[in-house]
Design a protein around this motif. Sequence first.
Motif, short mmCIF file in Angstrom:
data_model
loop_
_atom_site.label_atom_id
_atom_site.label_comp_id
_atom_site.label_asym_id
_atom_site.label_seq_id
_atom_site.Cartn_x
_atom_site.Cartn_y
_atom_site.Cartn_z
N ILE A 1 -30.33 -27.02 89.68
CA ILE A 1 -30.45 -26.18 90.18
C ILE A 1 -32.17 -26.34 90.42
O ILE A 1 -33.02 -26.48 89.47
N GLY A 2 -32.61 -26.59 91.88
CA GLY A 2 -33.81 -26.27 92.38
C GLY A 2 -34.32 -25.51 92.51
O GLY A 2 -33.56 -24.41 92.81
N PHE A 3 -36.06 -24.53 92.14
CA PHE A 3 -35.89 -23.24 91.90
C PHE A 3 -37.43 -23.42 92.82
O PHE A 3 -38.38 -24.31 91.67
N VAL A 4 -38.00 -22.31 93.43
CA VAL A 4 -39.59 -22.61 93.21
C VAL A 4 -40.23 -21.56 92.27
O VAL A 4 -39.33 -20.79 91.33
N ALA A 5 -41.25 -21.55 91.78
CA ALA A 5 -41.47 -21.13 90.62
C ALA A 5 -41.87 -19.61 90.49
O ALA A 5 -41.19 -19.06 89.65
N SER A 6 -41.69 -18.97 92.11
CA SER A 6 -41.51 -17.01 92.10
C SER A 6 -40.72 -17.05 91.75
O SER A 6 -40.09 -15.54 91.12
N ALA A 7 -39.36 -17.67 91.65
CA ALA A 7 -38.45 -17.16 91.54
C ALA A 7 -37.80 -17.19 89.55
O ALA A 7 -37.27 -16.54 89.40
N LEU A 8 -39.01 -18.07 88.99
CA LEU A 8 -39.06 -17.40 86.82
C LEU A 8 -39.48 -16.16 86.94
O LEU A 8 -39.74 -15.99 85.89
N LEU A 9 -40.17 -15.42 88.11
CA LEU A 9 -40.38 -14.01 87.95
C LEU A 9 -38.47 -12.72 87.97
O LEU A 9 -38.64 -11.83 86.75
#
Length: 309
Positions: free
Chosen positions: A95-103
């Motif tokens: 999975i690749g993700f942008v940091a804001s997806a951790l919110l």
Amino acid sequence: MEARHLRYAVALAEHQHFGRAAAAIGIAQPPLSKQIAALEQEVGARLFDRTSHGVFPTAAGEAFLVRAHRALAEMSAAAIDSGRAARGETGRLRIGFVASALLEPLPVVLVRFGRERPDVRLSLHEMATSRSTAALVSGELDVAIGLGAPRGAGAEGLVQVTLGHDHLVAAVARSHPYAGQQTIGLDQLRQQHLIISSGEDEPGVIGMLRTLFGADSRALEGATVARDVHTIAGLAACGVGVGLGPSRMRLITRTDLWVCAVAPRTLLPELTLAFRAADDSPVLAAFLDAIRSHCADIDDALGRRLGSR
């Protein structure tokens, strides 16, 4: 030599009698005797001694049975493992993700998925949307969670659904004069030192901010540039300035941070999930089920996209 020959030999060694062994495995005695004789001929050694007191493994038979037990156990394990893999209970998901997806929504989804699929190996990579899209197209990732619709070569082969909508908000320290306000206007922002995204993690935000501020973009030119929303929030809480970012920043639980709306309301790129349309991996399907369970509003959209594959 077939698996049934191994099972016949094991049954005969266990029951020590052709009749009882045949009954246990559900065949007649003559075929069993014939199959054991054929097995011995193939092996090139007598595997069982036939006596008036019963049928017992020879030394060669004992050696054969050790391997036979192992082979049958491996075959059983192979069937179990393949079934689990087919149900998406084992395997790997990248999975690749942008940091804001951790919110939102990754924390809840990853906890649920990890609880339901503990034997799936997760490989998680924080990266900008442009990078995750390219990695998804090239097969280096299975899922990409980014901002805005995937663009670039190969993007037409991806399925993309919207996970959430965002608008611009401002974050300040609790000691800041703007703390407690529900809304901050552009005139107020122009008077402040701003903290903004570099544009890698939040593509399109810089352009939107320039449009929002119009010709007077000096506030942006002197802004502190941060990598992601967590850094923006942290610097704002330290009193460095006013942080600008997506409305998901409201989910950052800090007692030293105040988040309020920006007027006029400015929409930001949508949080999107993308995967290859041709990917029929059971692990991916299981992850999409976890996403659906948490983000009920995307179920119909995801169903329509999957139905068209």
